[in-house]
Design a protein around this motif. Structure first.
Motif, PDB file in Angstrom:
ATOM      1  N   PHE A 116       0.860  -1.193   0.000  1.00 51.56           N
ATOM      2  CA  PHE A 116       0.000   0.000   0.000  1.00 51.56           C
ATOM      3  C   PHE A 116       0.890   1.235   0.000  1.00 51.56           C
ATOM      4  O   PHE A 116       2.076   1.186   0.349  1.00 51.56           O
ATOM      5  CB  PHE A 116      -0.966   0.012   1.183  1.00 51.56           C
ATOM      6  CG  PHE A 116      -0.297   0.116   2.540  1.00 51.56           C
ATOM      7  CD1 PHE A 116      -0.022   1.354   3.122  1.00 51.56           C
ATOM      8  CD2 PHE A 116       0.039  -1.030   3.250  1.00 51.56           C
ATOM      9  CE1 PHE A 116       0.583   1.441   4.363  1.00 51.56           C
ATOM     10  CE2 PHE A 116       0.639  -0.949   4.495  1.00 51.56           C
ATOM     11  CZ  PHE A 116       0.916   0.291   5.059  1.00 51.56           C
ATOM     12  N   TYR A 118       1.180   5.201   1.449  1.00 51.30           N
ATOM     13  CA  TYR A 118       0.646   6.029   2.539  1.00 51.30           C
ATOM     14  C   TYR A 118       1.563   7.212   2.785  1.00 51.30           C
ATOM     15  O   TYR A 118       2.692   7.054   3.234  1.00 51.30           O
ATOM     16  CB  TYR A 118       0.512   5.189   3.822  1.00 51.30           C
ATOM     17  CG  TYR A 118      -0.150   5.914   4.970  1.00 51.30           C
ATOM     18  CD1 TYR A 118      -1.535   5.932   5.092  1.00 51.30           C
ATOM     19  CD2 TYR A 118       0.604   6.592   5.919  1.00 51.30           C
ATOM     20  CE1 TYR A 118      -2.148   6.596   6.137  1.00 51.30           C
ATOM     21  CE2 TYR A 118      -0.002   7.255   6.966  1.00 51.30           C
ATOM     22  CZ  TYR A 118      -1.378   7.260   7.080  1.00 51.30           C
ATOM     23  OH  TYR A 118      -1.985   7.927   8.111  1.00 51.30           O
ATOM     24  N   ALA A 135      -1.240 -10.422   3.363  1.00 48.80           N
ATOM     25  CA  ALA A 135      -2.331  -9.460   3.220  1.00 48.80           C
ATOM     26  C   ALA A 135      -2.835  -8.994   4.583  1.00 48.80           C
ATOM     27  O   ALA A 135      -3.140  -7.807   4.779  1.00 48.80           O
ATOM     28  CB  ALA A 135      -3.476 -10.072   2.421  1.00 48.80           C
ATOM     29  N   ALA A 136      -2.909  -9.913   5.538  1.00 47.96           N
ATOM     30  CA  ALA A 136      -3.386  -9.563   6.876  1.00 47.96           C
ATOM     31  C   ALA A 136      -2.408  -8.624   7.582  1.00 47.96           C
ATOM     32  O   ALA A 136      -2.815  -7.638   8.210  1.00 47.96           O
ATOM     33  CB  ALA A 136      -3.602 -10.826   7.708  1.00 47.96           C
ATOM     34  N   ARG A 138      -0.193  -6.677   6.064  1.00 53.90           N
ATOM     35  CA  ARG A 138      -0.269  -5.411   5.321  1.00 53.90           C
ATOM     36  C   ARG A 138      -1.419  -4.552   5.834  1.00 53.90           C
ATOM     37  O   ARG A 138      -1.265  -3.367   6.109  1.00 53.90           O
ATOM     38  CB  ARG A 138      -0.446  -5.719   3.835  1.00 53.90           C
ATOM     39  CG  ARG A 138      -0.568  -4.505   2.895  1.00 53.90           C
ATOM     40  CD  ARG A 138      -2.011  -4.062   2.632  1.00 53.90           C
ATOM     41  NE  ARG A 138      -2.942  -5.125   2.433  1.00 53.90           N
ATOM     42  CZ  ARG A 138      -3.179  -5.708   1.249  1.00 53.90           C
ATOM     43  NH1 ARG A 138      -2.514  -5.353   0.182  1.00 53.90           N
ATOM     44  NH2 ARG A 138      -4.102  -6.659   1.172  1.00 53.90           N
ATOM     45  N   SER A 139      -2.598  -5.170   6.002  1.00 48.65           N
ATOM     46  CA  SER A 139      -3.772  -4.431   6.467  1.00 48.65           C
ATOM     47  C   SER A 139      -3.595  -3.918   7.892  1.00 48.65           C
ATOM     48  O   SER A 139      -4.015  -2.808   8.224  1.00 48.65           O
ATOM     49  CB  SER A 139      -5.019  -5.321   6.383  1.00 48.65           C
ATOM     50  OG  SER A 139      -5.263  -5.711   5.051  1.00 48.65           O
ATOM     51  N   HIS A 142      -1.269  -0.920   7.802  1.00 51.12           N
ATOM     52  CA  HIS A 142      -1.997   0.218   7.231  1.00 51.12           C
ATOM     53  C   HIS A 142      -2.926   0.839   8.276  1.00 51.12           C
ATOM     54  O   HIS A 142      -2.955   2.062   8.461  1.00 51.12           O
ATOM     55  CB  HIS A 142      -2.802  -0.261   6.018  1.00 51.12           C
ATOM     56  CG  HIS A 142      -3.270   0.857   5.144  1.00 51.12           C
ATOM     57  ND1 HIS A 142      -4.147   0.677   4.102  1.00 51.12           N
ATOM     58  CD2 HIS A 142      -3.000   2.194   5.175  1.00 51.12           C
ATOM     59  CE1 HIS A 142      -4.375   1.835   3.515  1.00 51.12           C
ATOM     60  NE2 HIS A 142      -3.686   2.766   4.152  1.00 51.12           N
ATOM     61  N   GLU A 143      -3.667  -0.009   8.982  1.00 51.27           N
ATOM     62  CA  GLU A 143      -4.593   0.484   9.997  1.00 51.27           C
ATOM     63  C   GLU A 143      -3.844   1.169  11.140  1.00 51.27           C
ATOM     64  O   GLU A 143      -4.273   2.203  11.653  1.00 51.27           O
ATOM     65  CB  GLU A 143      -5.437  -0.669  10.541  1.00 51.27           C
ATOM     66  CG  GLU A 143      -6.506  -0.224  11.525  1.00 51.27           C
ATOM     67  CD  GLU A 143      -7.413  -1.358  11.956  1.00 51.27           C
ATOM     68  OE1 GLU A 143      -8.169  -1.177  12.918  1.00 51.27           O
ATOM     69  OE2 GLU A 143      -7.367  -2.432  11.323  1.00 51.27           O
TER      70      GLU A 143
END
Length: 398
Positions: A116, A118, A135-136, A138-139, A142-143
Protein backbone atom coordinates in the motif's frame (compact mmCIF):
# COMPACT_ATOMS: atom_id res chain seq x y z
CA UNK A 1 12.49 -23.09 -6.08
CA UNK A 2 12.74 -21.38 -2.69
CA UNK A 3 9.89 -19.24 -1.37
CA UNK A 4 12.44 -16.80 0.05
CA UNK A 5 12.43 -13.47 -1.74
CA UNK A 6 14.61 -10.38 -1.65
CA UNK A 7 12.50 -7.23 -1.27
CA UNK A 8 13.46 -4.45 -3.66
CA UNK A 9 11.80 -1.38 -5.16
CA UNK A 10 11.81 -1.16 -8.96
CA UNK A 11 11.98 2.19 -10.77
CA UNK A 12 9.86 1.38 -13.81
CA UNK A 13 9.10 4.86 -15.14
CA UNK A 14 9.47 4.81 -18.93
CA UNK A 15 10.52 1.17 -18.91
CA UNK A 16 8.66 -1.60 -20.71
CA UNK A 17 6.60 -3.96 -18.57
CA UNK A 18 4.67 -6.83 -20.17
CA UNK A 19 1.55 -8.20 -18.51
CA UNK A 20 0.17 -11.36 -20.08
CA UNK A 21 -3.49 -11.79 -19.18
CA UNK A 22 -6.34 -9.33 -18.81
CA UNK A 23 -8.49 -10.80 -16.07
CA UNK A 24 -9.03 -9.89 -12.42
CA UNK A 25 -5.36 -10.42 -11.43
CA UNK A 26 -4.13 -8.06 -14.13
CA UNK A 27 -6.90 -5.63 -13.24
CA UNK A 28 -5.48 -5.38 -9.71
CA UNK A 29 -1.85 -5.04 -10.80
CA UNK A 30 -2.13 -2.61 -13.71
CA UNK A 31 -3.16 0.65 -11.96
CA UNK A 32 -0.04 0.75 -9.76
CA UNK A 33 2.23 0.01 -12.72
CA UNK A 34 0.60 2.83 -14.68
CA UNK A 35 0.78 5.16 -11.67
CA UNK A 36 4.54 4.52 -11.47
CA UNK A 37 5.00 5.55 -15.09
CA UNK A 38 5.78 2.15 -16.58
CA UNK A 39 5.36 1.57 -20.32
CA UNK A 40 2.79 -1.17 -19.85
CA UNK A 41 1.96 -3.66 -22.61
CA UNK A 42 -0.94 -6.03 -21.97
CA UNK A 43 -1.29 -9.14 -24.11
CA UNK A 44 -4.43 -11.18 -23.57
CA UNK A 45 -7.03 -13.17 -25.43
CA UNK A 46 -9.79 -11.29 -23.62
CA UNK A 47 -9.89 -8.48 -21.10
CA UNK A 48 -12.28 -7.33 -18.40
CA UNK A 49 -14.13 -4.07 -19.10
CA UNK A 50 -11.98 -2.34 -16.48
CA UNK A 51 -8.77 -3.42 -18.22
CA UNK A 52 -10.12 -2.39 -21.62
CA UNK A 53 -11.02 1.04 -20.24
CA UNK A 54 -7.71 1.62 -18.43
CA UNK A 55 -5.79 4.58 -19.80
CA UNK A 56 -2.02 4.46 -20.06
CA UNK A 57 -1.57 0.89 -21.33
CA UNK A 58 -1.01 -0.69 -24.74
CA UNK A 59 -3.59 -3.48 -25.07
CA UNK A 60 -3.27 -6.28 -27.64
CA UNK A 61 -6.11 -8.81 -27.79
CA UNK A 62 -4.30 -11.92 -29.01
CA UNK A 63 -2.38 -15.01 -27.91
CA UNK A 64 1.02 -14.66 -26.23
CA UNK A 65 3.86 -15.35 -28.67
CA UNK A 66 7.57 -16.02 -28.34
CA UNK A 67 9.37 -12.69 -28.53
CA UNK A 68 6.68 -10.67 -26.76
CA UNK A 69 9.06 -9.97 -23.87
CA UNK A 70 11.72 -8.36 -26.05
CA UNK A 71 12.91 -5.13 -24.47
CA UNK A 72 10.97 -5.68 -21.24
CA UNK A 73 12.41 -4.98 -17.80
CA UNK A 74 9.68 -6.79 -15.87
CA UNK A 75 6.89 -9.24 -16.68
CA UNK A 76 3.77 -10.65 -15.09
CA UNK A 77 2.19 -13.93 -16.18
CA UNK A 78 -1.46 -13.62 -15.13
CA UNK A 79 -3.53 -15.79 -17.47
CA UNK A 80 -5.87 -18.61 -16.43
CA UNK A 81 -3.85 -21.07 -18.55
CA UNK A 82 -0.89 -22.67 -16.67
CA UNK A 83 0.84 -23.58 -19.93
CA UNK A 84 0.81 -19.97 -21.12
CA UNK A 85 2.05 -18.73 -17.77
CA UNK A 86 4.87 -21.30 -17.85
CA UNK A 87 5.83 -20.13 -21.36
CA UNK A 88 5.99 -16.51 -20.21
CA UNK A 89 8.22 -17.45 -17.27
CA UNK A 90 10.45 -19.56 -19.54
CA UNK A 91 10.99 -16.71 -22.01
CA UNK A 92 11.64 -14.32 -19.14
CA UNK A 93 14.29 -16.71 -17.77
CA UNK A 94 16.05 -16.84 -21.14
CA UNK A 95 16.01 -13.04 -21.45
CA UNK A 96 17.09 -12.49 -17.79
CA UNK A 97 13.84 -10.61 -17.04
CA UNK A 98 12.31 -10.88 -13.59
CA UNK A 99 8.84 -12.37 -13.91
CA UNK A 100 5.88 -12.86 -11.56
CA UNK A 101 3.77 -15.95 -12.08
CA UNK A 102 0.38 -15.22 -10.53
CA UNK A 103 -1.02 -18.76 -10.41
CA UNK A 104 2.06 -20.57 -8.99
CA UNK A 105 4.14 -17.90 -7.27
CA UNK A 106 7.17 -20.13 -6.54
CA UNK A 107 7.60 -20.85 -10.27
CA UNK A 108 8.29 -17.18 -11.01
CA UNK A 109 11.49 -15.23 -10.38
CA UNK A 110 9.72 -12.35 -8.64
CA UNK A 111 6.89 -12.07 -6.12
CA UNK A 112 4.40 -9.24 -5.78
CA UNK A 113 4.19 -8.17 -2.13
CA UNK A 114 0.97 -7.21 -0.39
CA UNK A 115 1.47 -3.46 -0.52
CA UNK A 116 0.00 0.00 0.00
CA UNK A 117 0.98 3.65 -0.39
CA UNK A 118 0.65 6.03 2.54
CA UNK A 119 1.80 9.64 2.72
CA UNK A 120 4.90 9.10 0.64
CA UNK A 121 5.61 5.65 2.06
CA UNK A 122 5.52 2.46 0.01
CA UNK A 123 5.00 -0.54 2.28
CA UNK A 124 5.26 -4.11 1.03
CA UNK A 125 4.93 -7.40 2.92
CA UNK A 126 6.08 -10.89 1.90
CA UNK A 127 5.34 -13.96 4.02
CA UNK A 128 7.14 -16.79 2.28
CA UNK A 129 4.30 -17.45 -0.13
CA UNK A 130 1.52 -17.28 2.48
CA UNK A 131 -0.59 -14.66 0.71
CA UNK A 132 -3.31 -14.52 3.34
CA UNK A 133 -0.74 -13.81 6.03
CA UNK A 134 1.02 -11.11 4.03
CA UNK A 135 -2.33 -9.46 3.22
CA UNK A 136 -3.39 -9.56 6.88
CA UNK A 137 -0.10 -8.05 8.08
CA UNK A 138 -0.27 -5.41 5.32
CA UNK A 139 -3.77 -4.43 6.47
CA UNK A 140 -2.72 -4.32 10.12
CA UNK A 141 0.22 -2.01 9.37
CA UNK A 142 -2.00 0.22 7.23
CA UNK A 143 -4.59 0.48 10.00
CA UNK A 144 -1.91 1.22 12.61
CA UNK A 145 -0.58 4.08 10.47
CA UNK A 146 -4.08 5.45 9.93
CA UNK A 147 -4.83 5.39 13.66
CA UNK A 148 -1.52 7.00 14.55
CA UNK A 149 -0.24 3.90 16.40
CA UNK A 150 2.76 4.01 14.07
CA UNK A 151 4.13 7.44 13.17
CA UNK A 152 4.40 8.04 9.42
CA UNK A 153 6.41 11.22 10.01
CA UNK A 154 10.16 11.49 10.49
CA UNK A 155 10.84 10.98 14.22
CA UNK A 156 10.74 14.29 16.06
CA UNK A 157 9.09 16.13 13.15
CA UNK A 158 5.37 16.52 13.72
CA UNK A 159 2.96 18.71 11.77
CA UNK A 160 2.83 22.23 13.14
CA UNK A 161 -0.02 24.61 13.66
CA UNK A 162 -3.64 23.73 14.32
CA UNK A 163 -5.80 20.90 13.05
CA UNK A 164 -9.54 21.53 13.15
CA UNK A 165 -10.95 18.02 13.49
CA UNK A 166 -14.56 16.90 13.32
CA UNK A 167 -15.03 14.16 15.89
CA UNK A 168 -18.28 12.84 14.45
CA UNK A 169 -21.72 12.46 16.01
CA UNK A 170 -20.72 10.70 19.25
CA UNK A 171 -19.61 7.14 18.59
CA UNK A 172 -15.78 7.28 18.77
CA UNK A 173 -15.51 4.91 15.80
CA UNK A 174 -17.16 7.49 13.55
CA UNK A 175 -14.26 9.94 13.57
CA UNK A 176 -12.43 9.93 10.24
CA UNK A 177 -9.22 7.96 9.85
CA UNK A 178 -7.28 11.18 9.27
CA UNK A 179 -8.84 12.84 12.29
CA UNK A 180 -7.86 9.97 14.55
CA UNK A 181 -4.32 9.95 13.22
CA UNK A 182 -3.81 13.68 13.80
CA UNK A 183 -5.33 13.35 17.26
CA UNK A 184 -2.71 10.72 18.08
CA UNK A 185 0.05 13.22 17.20
CA UNK A 186 -1.37 16.14 19.20
CA UNK A 187 0.59 17.98 21.87
CA UNK A 188 -2.53 19.91 22.88
CA UNK A 189 -6.21 19.03 22.40
CA UNK A 190 -8.89 21.70 22.81
CA UNK A 191 -12.13 19.74 23.01
CA UNK A 192 -15.79 20.70 22.78
CA UNK A 193 -18.46 19.29 25.04
CA UNK A 194 -19.87 17.19 22.19
CA UNK A 195 -16.51 15.72 21.15
CA UNK A 196 -16.48 11.94 21.86
CA UNK A 197 -14.89 11.62 25.33
CA UNK A 198 -13.57 8.13 24.58
CA UNK A 199 -11.18 9.70 22.07
CA UNK A 200 -9.63 11.81 24.81
CA UNK A 201 -9.11 8.72 26.99
CA UNK A 202 -6.81 7.28 24.29
CA UNK A 203 -4.40 10.21 24.42
CA UNK A 204 -0.89 9.84 25.83
CA UNK A 205 -0.29 11.23 29.36
CA UNK A 206 1.86 14.12 28.13
CA UNK A 207 -0.94 15.60 25.98
CA UNK A 208 -2.51 18.76 27.39
CA UNK A 209 -6.29 18.42 27.19
CA UNK A 210 -8.26 21.67 27.46
CA UNK A 211 -12.03 21.67 27.91
CA UNK A 212 -13.20 24.52 25.68
CA UNK A 213 -16.25 25.07 27.87
CA UNK A 214 -14.04 25.78 30.89
CA UNK A 215 -11.60 28.26 29.36
CA UNK A 216 -11.75 31.40 31.52
CA UNK A 217 -12.71 34.35 29.36
CA UNK A 218 -13.95 37.11 31.68
CA UNK A 219 -15.27 39.97 29.60
CA UNK A 220 -14.09 38.47 26.30
CA UNK A 221 -16.39 36.30 24.23
CA UNK A 222 -15.90 32.59 24.79
CA UNK A 223 -15.01 32.09 21.11
CA UNK A 224 -12.33 34.77 21.31
CA UNK A 225 -10.83 33.03 24.33
CA UNK A 226 -10.76 29.68 22.49
CA UNK A 227 -9.07 31.35 19.51
CA UNK A 228 -6.44 32.83 21.83
CA UNK A 229 -5.65 29.42 23.34
CA UNK A 230 -5.23 27.83 19.90
CA UNK A 231 -2.91 30.62 18.75
CA UNK A 232 -0.93 30.72 22.01
CA UNK A 233 -0.17 26.99 22.04
CA UNK A 234 0.62 26.89 18.32
CA UNK A 235 3.02 29.83 18.62
CA UNK A 236 4.75 27.93 21.43
CA UNK A 237 5.59 25.23 18.87
CA UNK A 238 2.85 22.81 19.88
CA UNK A 239 0.73 20.82 17.46
CA UNK A 240 -2.83 21.69 18.48
CA UNK A 241 -5.93 19.66 17.63
CA UNK A 242 -9.22 21.51 18.00
CA UNK A 243 -11.61 18.59 18.46
CA UNK A 244 -15.27 19.29 17.75
CA UNK A 245 -18.38 17.16 17.68
CA UNK A 246 -19.84 16.43 14.25
CA UNK A 247 -18.34 18.47 11.44
CA UNK A 248 -16.35 21.62 12.28
CA UNK A 249 -18.13 23.66 9.59
CA UNK A 250 -21.72 22.67 10.45
CA UNK A 251 -22.99 25.10 13.13
CA UNK A 252 -19.71 24.70 15.01
CA UNK A 253 -18.08 28.10 14.44
CA UNK A 254 -15.11 26.33 12.93
CA UNK A 255 -14.48 28.90 10.23
CA UNK A 256 -14.18 31.62 12.86
CA UNK A 257 -11.25 29.67 14.29
CA UNK A 258 -9.72 29.27 10.82
CA UNK A 259 -9.89 33.04 10.28
CA UNK A 260 -8.39 33.80 13.70
CA UNK A 261 -5.48 31.40 13.15
CA UNK A 262 -4.88 32.68 9.61
CA UNK A 263 -4.78 36.28 10.87
CA UNK A 264 -2.16 35.18 13.43
CA UNK A 265 -0.09 33.40 10.79
CA UNK A 266 -0.89 29.93 12.14
CA UNK A 267 -1.34 27.17 9.51
CA UNK A 268 -4.62 25.29 9.83
CA UNK A 269 -5.55 21.82 8.60
CA UNK A 270 -9.30 21.16 8.36
CA UNK A 271 -10.50 17.59 8.76
CA UNK A 272 -14.22 17.24 7.98
CA UNK A 273 -16.31 15.10 10.29
CA UNK A 274 -19.41 12.95 10.02
CA UNK A 275 -22.21 15.40 10.77
CA UNK A 276 -24.90 14.36 13.23
CA UNK A 277 -27.52 15.97 10.97
CA UNK A 278 -27.24 13.02 8.59
CA UNK A 279 -25.58 10.27 10.62
CA UNK A 280 -27.88 10.29 13.64
CA UNK A 281 -31.11 9.86 11.63
CA UNK A 282 -29.39 7.23 9.46
CA UNK A 283 -28.30 5.12 12.42
CA UNK A 284 -31.81 5.45 13.86
CA UNK A 285 -33.14 3.90 10.65
CA UNK A 286 -34.17 7.08 8.84
CA UNK A 287 -32.56 8.37 5.62
CA UNK A 288 -32.88 12.12 5.14
CA UNK A 289 -33.65 11.49 1.45
CA UNK A 290 -35.36 8.62 -0.34
CA UNK A 291 -36.18 8.16 -4.01
CA UNK A 292 -39.76 9.09 -4.89
CA UNK A 293 -40.32 10.45 -1.36
CA UNK A 294 -38.10 13.50 -0.99
CA UNK A 295 -35.52 15.17 -3.20
CA UNK A 296 -34.30 17.73 -0.71
CA UNK A 297 -33.30 18.16 2.89
CA UNK A 298 -32.44 21.25 4.89
CA UNK A 299 -30.35 21.41 8.06
CA UNK A 300 -31.48 24.25 10.33
CA UNK A 301 -29.96 25.66 13.50
CA UNK A 302 -32.43 26.15 16.32
CA UNK A 303 -30.19 28.33 18.48
CA UNK A 304 -32.43 31.38 17.96
CA UNK A 305 -36.22 31.65 17.85
CA UNK A 306 -38.04 32.20 14.52
CA UNK A 307 -39.01 35.75 15.47
CA UNK A 308 -35.58 36.69 16.82
CA UNK A 309 -34.05 39.69 14.99
CA UNK A 310 -30.84 37.70 14.40
CA UNK A 311 -32.63 34.76 12.77
CA UNK A 312 -31.56 34.19 9.16
CA UNK A 313 -33.99 31.34 8.47
CA UNK A 314 -36.93 31.74 6.09
CA UNK A 315 -39.42 29.67 8.06
CA UNK A 316 -42.24 30.27 5.58
CA UNK A 317 -40.09 28.73 2.82
CA UNK A 318 -39.31 25.75 5.04
CA UNK A 319 -42.99 25.28 5.80
CA UNK A 320 -43.90 25.24 2.13
CA UNK A 321 -41.26 22.73 1.04
CA UNK A 322 -42.08 19.04 0.87
CA UNK A 323 -38.64 17.72 1.78
CA UNK A 324 -36.95 16.84 5.04
CA UNK A 325 -36.11 19.35 7.75
CA UNK A 326 -33.36 18.43 10.22
CA UNK A 327 -33.34 20.67 13.29
CA UNK A 328 -30.22 20.94 15.44
CA UNK A 329 -30.14 22.63 18.84
CA UNK A 330 -33.93 22.92 18.68
CA UNK A 331 -35.25 21.12 21.79
CA UNK A 332 -35.46 24.27 23.90
CA UNK A 333 -37.63 26.12 21.34
CA UNK A 334 -39.49 23.23 19.71
CA UNK A 335 -42.88 24.78 20.48
CA UNK A 336 -42.00 27.87 18.44
CA UNK A 337 -40.54 25.91 15.54
CA UNK A 338 -43.52 23.56 15.32
CA UNK A 339 -45.93 26.48 15.52
CA UNK A 340 -44.31 28.49 12.73
CA UNK A 341 -44.12 25.42 10.45
CA UNK A 342 -47.79 24.59 11.05
CA UNK A 343 -48.76 28.21 10.46
CA UNK A 344 -46.80 28.17 7.22
CA UNK A 345 -48.69 25.17 5.86
CA UNK A 346 -46.85 22.05 6.97
CA UNK A 347 -49.49 19.35 7.62
CA UNK A 348 -50.17 18.60 11.29
CA UNK A 349 -49.69 14.86 10.69
CA UNK A 350 -46.17 15.28 9.26
CA UNK A 351 -44.02 12.56 10.88
CA UNK A 352 -41.35 13.65 13.36
CA UNK A 353 -38.38 11.68 14.68
CA UNK A 354 -36.44 12.84 17.73
CA UNK A 355 -33.09 11.19 18.57
CA UNK A 356 -31.32 12.03 21.81
CA UNK A 357 -27.62 11.17 22.31
CA UNK A 358 -27.52 9.69 18.80
CA UNK A 359 -24.94 6.99 17.91
CA UNK A 360 -24.00 6.48 21.59
CA UNK A 361 -24.98 3.80 24.11
CA UNK A 362 -27.41 6.33 25.63
CA UNK A 363 -29.33 6.85 22.37
CA UNK A 364 -33.10 6.95 22.60
CA UNK A 365 -35.73 7.88 20.05
CA UNK A 366 -39.18 9.40 20.06
CA UNK A 367 -41.69 9.33 17.21
CA UNK A 368 -44.43 11.91 16.93
CA UNK A 369 -46.20 14.22 14.51
CA UNK A 370 -45.60 17.90 13.97
CA UNK A 371 -48.79 18.68 15.92
CA UNK A 372 -47.91 16.74 19.06
CA UNK A 373 -44.10 16.75 18.95
CA UNK A 374 -43.61 19.60 21.47
CA UNK A 375 -45.88 17.97 24.04
CA UNK A 376 -44.34 14.53 23.51
CA UNK A 377 -40.81 15.92 23.81
CA UNK A 378 -41.67 17.60 27.14
CA UNK A 379 -43.46 14.50 28.45
CA UNK A 380 -40.46 12.30 27.63
CA UNK A 381 -37.99 14.73 29.17
CA UNK A 382 -35.89 14.96 26.03
CA UNK A 383 -32.79 17.07 26.59
CA UNK A 384 -29.96 18.18 24.32
CA UNK A 385 -28.08 16.94 22.42
CA UNK A 386 -30.95 15.81 20.22
CA UNK A 387 -31.71 15.79 16.51
CA UNK A 388 -35.26 16.48 15.28
CA UNK A 389 -36.23 15.19 11.83
CA UNK A 390 -39.44 16.49 10.23
CA UNK A 391 -40.84 15.01 7.02
CA UNK A 392 -42.20 11.88 5.37
CA UNK A 393 -38.94 9.95 5.87
CA UNK A 394 -39.28 10.36 9.67
CA UNK A 395 -41.91 7.61 9.56
CA UNK A 396 -39.40 5.10 8.19
CA UNK A 397 -38.00 2.39 10.40
CA UNK A 398 -40.73 2.77 13.00
Amino acid sequence: MSDNAYLVGLRLAGRKVVVVGGGSVAQRRLPLLVANGADVHVITRSATPAVEALAGITLELREFREGDLEGAWYAIAATDDPAVNAAVVAEAERRLIFCVRADVAREGTAVTPASFEYEGLSVGVLAGGDHRRSAAIRSAIHEALQQGLIAAETPGVLPGGVALVGGGPGDPELITVRGRRLLAHADVVVADRLAPPELLAELAPHVEVIDAAKIPYGRAMAQDAINEVLIDRAKAGKFVVRLKGGDPFVFARGYEEVIACADAGIPVTVVPGVTSAIAVPALAGVPVTHRAVTHEFVVVSGHVAPDHPESLVNWDALASMSGTIVLLMAVERIEQFASVLLAGGRPADTPVLVVQHGTTAAQRTLRATLADAPERIREDGVRPPAIIVIGSVAAFGG
